[in-house]
Motif scaffolding. Structure first.
Motif, short mmCIF file in Angstrom:
data_model
loop_
_atom_site.label_atom_id
_atom_site.label_comp_id
_atom_site.label_asym_id
_atom_site.label_seq_id
_atom_site.Cartn_x
_atom_site.Cartn_y
_atom_site.Cartn_z
N LEU A 182 0.82 -1.21 0.00
CA LEU A 182 0.00 0.00 0.00
C LEU A 182 0.86 1.27 0.00
CD1 LEU A 182 -2.90 -1.01 2.41
CD2 LEU A 182 -2.84 -1.05 -0.09
N GLU A 183 2.02 1.20 0.61
CA GLU A 183 2.91 2.36 0.60
C GLU A 183 3.38 2.68 -0.81
OE1 GLU A 183 7.15 3.87 2.58
OE2 GLU A 183 6.18 2.02 3.30
N SER A 184 3.66 1.63 -1.60
CA SER A 184 4.07 1.85 -3.00
C SER A 184 2.91 2.42 -3.81
CB SER A 184 4.55 0.53 -3.62
OG SER A 184 5.71 0.07 -2.98
N MET A 185 1.68 1.98 -3.50
CA MET A 185 0.51 2.54 -4.18
C MET A 185 0.37 4.03 -3.86
SD MET A 185 -1.14 0.41 -6.17
CE MET A 185 -2.62 1.40 -6.36
N GLU A 186 0.58 4.41 -2.62
CA GLU A 186 0.48 5.82 -2.24
C GLU A 186 1.55 6.65 -2.94
OE1 GLU A 186 -1.86 7.40 -0.63
OE2 GLU A 186 -2.94 5.50 -0.44
N LEU A 187 2.75 6.09 -3.04
CA LEU A 187 3.81 6.79 -3.77
C LEU A 187 3.41 7.03 -5.22
CD1 LEU A 187 7.09 5.04 -2.48
CD2 LEU A 187 6.39 7.41 -2.10
N PHE A 200 0.35 7.41 -6.40
CA PHE A 200 -0.63 8.49 -6.47
C PHE A 200 -0.01 9.84 -6.15
CE2 PHE A 200 -3.65 4.99 -6.42
CZ PHE A 200 -4.60 5.44 -7.33
N ASP A 201 1.07 9.84 -5.38
CA ASP A 201 1.76 11.10 -5.08
C ASP A 201 2.39 11.72 -6.32
OD1 ASP A 201 1.11 10.95 -2.41
OD2 ASP A 201 3.06 10.15 -1.78
N ASN A 220 -7.58 8.79 -10.14
CA ASN A 220 -8.08 9.18 -8.82
C ASN A 220 -9.57 8.92 -8.71
OD1 ASN A 220 -5.88 10.17 -7.18
ND2 ASN A 220 -5.66 11.83 -8.68
N ARG A 273 -10.07 5.18 -8.35
CA ARG A 273 -9.71 4.79 -6.98
C ARG A 273 -10.84 5.12 -6.01
NH1 ARG A 273 -4.82 7.50 -3.39
NH2 ARG A 273 -4.73 5.91 -1.76
N LYS A 274 -11.41 6.30 -6.15
CA LYS A 274 -12.47 6.75 -5.24
C LYS A 274 -13.75 5.94 -5.41
CE LYS A 274 -15.15 10.88 -4.07
NZ LYS A 274 -15.37 12.33 -4.37
N LEU A 333 -8.68 0.18 -5.32
CA LEU A 333 -7.33 0.03 -5.84
C LEU A 333 -7.19 -1.09 -6.87
CD1 LEU A 333 -5.19 0.59 -2.61
CD2 LEU A 333 -5.56 2.17 -4.50
#
Length: 464
Positions: A170-175, A177-178, A186, A189-190, A194
């Protein structure tokens, strides 16, 4: 289209083998459909000299077949034989070189040295007679066709049967989207989650009601891509010396692609020389190289490396005078180094590149080489150098300040400070007055700096 083969050897020693190979390829229905062979003895008269003719032919060929026996052959003015010259010319611009060494009880010294050189650059096969030789050549040509006629770029889109969404970090997924530049994701995703994002960017597919990652998805988002036997390590090393013997600091990155990019950025800023310069009320930090150019090269290495080569890593090596980034896998045929900036990219990893293109790191596919060059030029440095060597593609960034200078002097020259006093130079590097004067006097001798006086104040000005 037929691929062109250049047959290289001592012509006198391998006269029969050369004739046999040419006849067998021309008489083989399958091979003759895909290959044409150039043998120097079969060429007609030309205005070009023999050396000019075979030099042009070898660089224009797609495949090099080299035969080595006991006799090195005639020596050219360059000090090497035509066979070694042909090998060198081909090796600079192409990858598909097949070397066959004849078993023999005697070899002259130059031949032995040539074989030692080849051994350090690529693999080769041995043969005893022309029938065994052609059998190996036929297999090598078959492997070449298998690699180039099938969808060679499919590795990155292959589904991993034993994967699932549980493998996603999940951290890689957040990166991801960053650094996202593709806004519709987006919304997906919403509204859908994911898993549908992964599906939308082709990071995997649904099989039997369950979503499974492909190799690209694993490289970008898996907790541990090595679990799926994907070689993706990046070795980062800072060396004290110019020859890469004395290591200052090193790290080995094995995480997901976006995490590797962050690790590379941290490593760069931690191990390259910097200074702080006061401009007005602001403190500005100056580095040896523009990181934007270095990051672009690392992105290209991650996106375009040959992930089927599992015995080598991407290397990010920082030396006192240069940075070298080397990636397993030469350019995809028929792309050449001279064509890299033509904005018509040929991708080995189509799926991986498409995922990258959704981010700020590759928002304009095909413009990376130009961006690297522009950044280096903006920084007052030479353009990066691109070369192929063995099974690797390498980018070199050079710090073109005189190598006789120490790091303090190099940093000062790149600081664009108009003028500086001895006291200010001491404070910039936290050094003694004697050391500061020694540095500045050497810069004067090398004509990088001029010594000036304003009243009683002595200052040093960088020569433009």
């Amino acid at each position: 289209m037929r691929y062109k083969i250049f047959l290289s050897s001592n012509q006198k020693e391998f006269e029969q083998e050369r004739l046999f190979i040419k006849q067998e390829i021309e008489n083989d229905y399958l091979l003759n459909r895909f290959f044409e062979i150039f043998a120097f003895e079969n060429t007609s008269a030309s205005e070009k000299s023999p050396q000019e003719l075979y030099s042009q032919e070898v660089t224009d060929s797609d495949i090099y077949i080299g035969l080595i026996g006991s006799d090195y052959g005639n020596i050219l003015e360059s000090g090497i034989s035509p066979t070694e010259l042909e090998y060198n010319l081909f090796n600079r611009v192409h990858n598909e070189a097949y070397i066959f060494i004849k078993r023999t009880q005697f070899r002259d010294d130059k031949t032995t040295q040539f074989i030692d050189k080849i051994r350090n650059e690529r693999s080769y096969q041995r043969f005893s007679d022309r029938y065994g030789l052609f059998s190996q050549i036929r297999k090598s040509l078959g492997d070449f066709l298998n690699k180039n006629l099938r969808n060679y770029r499919a590795f990155d889109s292959e589904i991993i049967p034993n994967s699932s969404c549980d493998d996603v970090d999940l951290e890689s997924m957040e990166l991801f989207f960053d650094v996202l530049e593709y806004e519709p994701l987006n919304t997906i995703r919403k509204n859908k989650g994911l898993t549908h994002v992964l599906s939308a960017i082709n990071a995997g597919d649904w099989q039997d009601g369950e979503f499974k990652l492909n190799n690209s998805g694993a490289l970008f988002f898996a907790k541990d891509a090595s679990k799926f036997n994907i070689s993706h390590e990046v070795k980062m090393v800072r060396f004290f010396d110019y020859d890469g013997v004395k290591t200052f600091q090193k790290t080995f990155a094995n995480s997901s692609i976006l995490k590797i990019l962050k690790e590379a950025e941290i490593f760069f800023y931690k191990t390259t020389n910097i200074i702080s310069e006061i401009k007005g009320f602001k403190r500005e930090t100056i580095y040896e190289y523009p990181f934007e150019a270095i990051r672009e090269a690392i992105v290209n290495a991650l996106a375009h490396r040959d992930y089927t080569i599992q015995t080598a890593s991407i290397t990010f090596y920082i030396y006192p005078d240069r940075i070298e980034i080397k990636s397993p896998g030469r350019l995809v045929y028929p792309l050449k180094i001279s064509e890299l900036e033509e904005n018509k990219p040929i991708h080995r990893n189509e799926t991986l590149t498409r995922i990258f293109s959704k981010t700020i790191y590759m928002e304009h596919v095909g413009t990376g080489i130009k961006r690297m060059k522009d950044e280096m030029k903006r920084f007052g440095l030479d353009e990066p150098e691109f070369r192929e060597s063995g099974e690797f593609f390498q980018v070199t960034f050079r710090n073109n300040v005189n190598n006789n200078l120490n790091n303090r002097q190099k940093i000062f020259l790149k600081s664009h400070i108009d003028e500086i006093t001895t006291q200010e130079y001491m404070g910039m590097f936290d050094i003694s007055r004697n050391t500061a004067k020694k540095d500045l006097n050497q810069l004067i001798e090398e004509k990088y700096v001029s010594k000036n006086k304003n009243g009683r104040t002595v200052f040093y000005k960088i020569n433009m």
